[in-house]
Design an enzyme around this catalytic site. Sequence first.
Site, PDB file in Angstrom:
ATOM      1  N   GLU A   1      -6.405 -12.154   7.832  1.00 56.10           N
ATOM      2  CA  GLU A   1      -5.859 -12.033   6.625  1.00 56.10           C
ATOM      3  C   GLU A   1      -4.885 -13.068   6.127  1.00 56.10           C
ATOM      4  O   GLU A   1      -3.946 -12.837   5.568  1.00 56.10           O
ATOM      5  CB  GLU A   1      -5.685 -10.779   6.127  1.00 56.10           C
ATOM      6  CG  GLU A   1      -6.495  -9.776   6.220  1.00 56.10           C
ATOM      7  CD  GLU A   1      -6.111  -8.436   5.587  1.00 56.10           C
ATOM      8  OE1 GLU A   1      -5.161  -8.009   5.730  1.00 56.10           O
ATOM      9  OE2 GLU A   1      -7.303  -7.702   5.004  1.00 56.10           O
TER      10      GLU A   1
ATOM     11  N   ARG B   1       0.910  -1.228   0.126  1.00 54.95           N
ATOM     12  CA  ARG B   1       0.046   0.067  -0.042  1.00 54.95           C
ATOM     13  C   ARG B   1       0.872   1.249  -0.027  1.00 54.95           C
ATOM     14  O   ARG B   1       0.475   2.234   0.449  1.00 54.95           O
ATOM     15  CB  ARG B   1      -1.027   0.157   1.046  1.00 54.95           C
ATOM     16  CG  ARG B   1      -1.634  -1.182   1.418  1.00 54.95           C
ATOM     17  CD  ARG B   1      -2.494  -1.554  -0.046  1.00 54.95           C
ATOM     18  NE  ARG B   1      -3.234  -2.954   0.337  1.00 54.95           N
ATOM     19  CZ  ARG B   1      -3.928  -3.512  -0.402  1.00 54.95           C
ATOM     20  NH1 ARG B   1      -3.607  -3.206  -1.964  1.00 54.95           N
ATOM     21  NH2 ARG B   1      -4.605  -4.783  -0.377  1.00 54.95           N
TER      22      ARG B   1
ATOM     23  N   ASP C   1     -11.883  -0.958   7.572  1.00 57.78           N
ATOM     24  CA  ASP C   1     -10.452  -0.928   7.039  1.00 57.78           C
ATOM     25  C   ASP C   1     -10.206   0.424   6.350  1.00 57.78           C
ATOM     26  O   ASP C   1      -9.931   0.386   5.193  1.00 57.78           O
ATOM     27  CB  ASP C   1     -10.350  -2.009   6.118  1.00 57.78           C
ATOM     28  CG  ASP C   1      -8.759  -2.357   5.631  1.00 57.78           C
ATOM     29  OD1 ASP C   1      -7.928  -1.497   6.366  1.00 57.78           O
ATOM     30  OD2 ASP C   1      -8.500  -3.008   4.930  1.00 57.78           O
TER      31      ASP C   1
ATOM     32  N   GLU D   1      -4.493   4.029   0.630  1.00 55.29           N
ATOM     33  CA  GLU D   1      -5.092   2.991  -0.094  1.00 55.29           C
ATOM     34  C   GLU D   1      -6.392   2.964  -0.506  1.00 55.29           C
ATOM     35  O   GLU D   1      -6.573   2.586  -1.390  1.00 55.29           O
ATOM     36  CB  GLU D   1      -4.901   1.934   1.248  1.00 55.29           C
ATOM     37  CG  GLU D   1      -5.383   0.548   0.570  1.00 55.29           C
ATOM     38  CD  GLU D   1      -5.206  -0.624   1.604  1.00 55.29           C
ATOM     39  OE1 GLU D   1      -4.881  -0.402   2.843  1.00 55.29           O
ATOM     40  OE2 GLU D   1      -5.803  -1.783   1.560  1.00 55.29           O
TER      41      GLU D   1
HETATM   42  C1  GCU Z   1      -5.538  -3.859   4.598  1.00 53.80           C
HETATM   43  C2  GCU Z   1      -4.791  -3.626   3.542  1.00 53.80           C
HETATM   44  C3  GCU Z   1      -3.821  -4.822   3.838  1.00 53.80           C
HETATM   45  C4  GCU Z   1      -3.049  -4.879   5.094  1.00 53.80           C
HETATM   46  C5  GCU Z   1      -4.005  -4.836   6.245  1.00 53.80           C
HETATM   47  C6  GCU Z   1      -3.562  -4.571   7.513  1.00 53.80           C
HETATM   48  O1  GCU Z   1      -6.528  -4.905   4.731  1.00 53.80           O
HETATM   49  O2  GCU Z   1      -5.271  -3.725   2.328  1.00 53.80           O
HETATM   50  O3  GCU Z   1      -2.864  -4.835   2.582  1.00 53.80           O
HETATM   51  O4  GCU Z   1      -2.290  -5.864   5.266  1.00 53.80           O
HETATM   52  O5  GCU Z   1      -5.210  -3.816   5.748  1.00 53.80           O
HETATM   53  O6  GCU Z   1      -4.021  -3.693   8.053  1.00 53.80           O
HETATM   54  O7  GCU Z   1      -3.030  -5.344   7.940  1.00 53.80           O
END
Ligand code: GCU
Length: 726
Positions: free
Chosen positions: A308, A185, A382, A410
Site C-alpha cells: 500500500e 481506523r 483484509d 474497520e
Molecule cells: C487496511 C487498512 C489500512 C491499513 C492496512 C494495514 O488496508 O484499510 O488503513 O494500513 O490495512 O493493515 O496495514
Amino acid sequence: MSLYASASGTKPDPTGRPASEDGYRLWLRYDRIPEEAQRQRYLAQIGALVVSGDSPTLAIARAELAQGLSGLLGVALPVEPEVTHGGALVAGTPRSSVWIAALGLGDRLAVVGDEGYLLGTAAHGGLACTYIAANTDVGVLYGAFHFLRLLQTRQPIHALALGTQPRIGLRVLNHWDNLDRTIERGYAGFSVWDWHKLPDYIDPRYRDYARACASIGLNGTLLNNTNASAHMLMEQYLVKVAAMVDLFRPYGLKVFISVRFSSPIELGALDTADPADPAVRAWWKAKVDEVYRHAPDLGGFVVKADSEGQPGPHDYHRTHAEGANMLADALADHGGVLMWRAFVYDHRSADDRHKQAYLEFTPLDGQFRPNVILQVKNGAIDFQPREPFHPLFGAMPRTPLAMEFQLTQEYLGCATHLAYLAPMYKECLDSDTYAHGPGSPVSGVIDGTLDGHTLTAMAAVANIGDDRNWCGHPFAQSNWYAFGRLCWDHTLTSEAIAEEWLRLTFSNDPRFVEAARGMMMASREAVVNYMTPLGLHHLMARGHHYGPGPWVADSWRADWNSVYYHRADAHGLGFDRTASGSNAVAQYHPPLSERFGSLDECPEEFLLWFHHVAWDHRLASGRTLWEELCHRYQVGVDAVRVMQRTWDTLEEFVDPARFEHVQALLRIQEKEARWWRDACVLYFQTFARRPVPAGYEPAEKTLAEYMALQHYFVPGTARPIAQPLE
Ligand code: GCU
C-alpha cells in the site's frame, strides 16, 4: 492506582438500578458484593493480605489486590508483611515470600513458566492460607488479576487448585496511532498517547491502560501506526518512547515501535535504503543501538514494507527476507524481535490479491533470522466480516508466524455496531490447515506446537481511543478483553469469554448474563449477513469503508474496487478462485483445496469467496442464490432487531447511562443494517434482473439515492479527506 480508576463508582439509586457509569473502569470494577452470604464466605477465607517484596511489579500487585478486595468485600483488609494468622491471602514468588517458599510448590511452579501462576489453598505451620504463587513477579501480577476475577464473577475459592500459563509468547496490541493523535481506523476518539507532552507529563490513563492489559495477560504494545512515520526514530521521540517503556515495564508490558523502511533516507540523509548497502546496514545498526540506549528492554520493531505504498526491500530488488534480516541483525544484539508484516499485495500484479502474500513469502520459508516472526492477518484479503483463514498458515513450517487480528471495526460497523468478535477469532484459530494431515489447526501454527517454534505471537489492531469508555461502543471492550483471554488460552470458548466479560462489566445476575450472552454470540453473524453474506467481501464504501459501496469501480487500483471482489454479472455472483479462475484454492492443503474448489462441497459461508455462482443455483435451503442473498440480508437486519428487543428487556440490570448508550447505538445499527441490505440488494438486482421475493421489506430509497450518498470526515480515515472525495 489512578484517580480515574475510581471516578465512576456505583451507588444503588432509589429505584434499585445501579447508578450510571461511563465505562472507564472496563472490566476492573470492584464494587462491593451485594450478596451478603457470598461476601461473608469470601471474608471468612481472606482476612488479611500478605504480598511481601518491594519490586515495582509486586507493589502494583499489592495495590491492585488491596483496592480490589476492599472494594469487593467492603472492608479494608489489613495488609501485612508476614502471615501471622490463618485466613490470609498470600501472593509472591519463592524468592519474594518466605511463606510461598515454605509451601514447597517447586514441582508445580516448574511447569507454569515465566509468566504463569498457581492459585490454591494450603496450610502451613497450622495456618491456613490462600495463595497466588509464581516464578516471577509478573506471574504474581497476572495471578492477582485472576484471583480478583474469581471474586468479581462470584466463583467459589475454598478449594482452589489451578495452574496456568499463556500458550502464546508475545501478546501484543497494535495501535495504529499517528503522532498527531489521529488514529488510522480508530473510532473511539483520538489516541490515548499524548506525544506532545511526553516524557514530562504521564497521563494517569497510561497506567490504567497498562493495568487493563495486564489483567488479561497482554504483554506487548505497539505504540504507533504501521504506516510509520520516520519521526518515530528521532531522538526527540525516542525519549518519549523510553518514558513509556519505563512506565509499562512493571506491568509486564513490552513496547514495540513501527519503523519506516526508508528511514535511512529520511533521517540519515543517505540516498538509498537498500538492505545490501553497507552504509544502510551501518545506519540501522547505529540507530538501533541508539534506540536501545534510550529503551534497553524495548520489545522490538514492527514493519510494514512493500505494501500500500510503503517503502520496502522491493524498491531495491531485494526480498522481504533480505530486508527483514538486516533489521533483525541490528535488533539481535539487544534481544529485540522483528515482527515483519505479511500484509502485502501489489496492484501491478496481475494475480488475485488473495494469492499474493502466499506467492511472495512461501519461497522465503526458512530464510528469516531466528528473531523474525512473520505477522499474518487472519485472512488473505483484509479483516473482512468473514474470511477463510490465510493460506500462509500451514504453508511456512520453518518460519514462526504470528496471528494478526483486528479489534477495531474497520469493516464491521466502526464503533456503532455491536459485534462480538471472539467467534470470528476462534473460527480462524480452530480452522484445520491440514498442513500435517487432519488435526493441524491454525492455533497450532501460532502457538508453535505444530512446527516446534518457540518464538510465538498474537497481535491485534487495537480499538482504543481517548473516548471516556476507551472503545467507543460499550460492548467493543469485549473484543479487547477476548483478545487477551484468547492469547492466554485459545482453547477457551467464545461463550465462556462473553459470560466472564459480562459478569465483570455489567452484572452477575444470571437472567442478564444469559440474555446478553445470546446477543453477543449472535452479533458477528448478524453483521456478516447484513453486510457480506455467503462469502461476499470488500463491498464497503471506498477509502473510509463506512457503509455499503458494492458499486465502487472507479479506483485507479483494480484491487481497491468492490467490483473486483464480487464480480456480479448477468450470469451470477462471486469470485472464481477455483482452477477455472484464479486457483487460489490450490494454496490450501488437501482436502481443503478440493472442498473449497467444489461448488457442492464448499461451505456456504465461503461460497462467493471461491465461486462465481449462477443466480439460479440452488443452495442447501432450497432457495436460489438470488433468493438466498435477499434472505440473508433480511436475516441480518432481523437479527439486529432481536438484539434490540433483548436489550430492552435488560433495563433493570444495567445502569441508565450505559443502558441508554447501547440502546441508541443499536438504533443506529438497525438503521445502518437496513441501509446495507437495501443498497446491496438493489445493486445486485441490476445484474440478477429478478424481483425481490415476496415477504421482504421494500427498500426505503432508490439505488441511485444510495449511490449518491457521500460521507465526509468519517473517523479513522487517516488522510484528511478533500471535498469532493477523490
Ligand atoms: C487496511 C487498512 C489500512 C491499513 C492496512 C494495514 O488496508 O484499510 O488503513 O494500513 O490495512 O493493515 O496495514
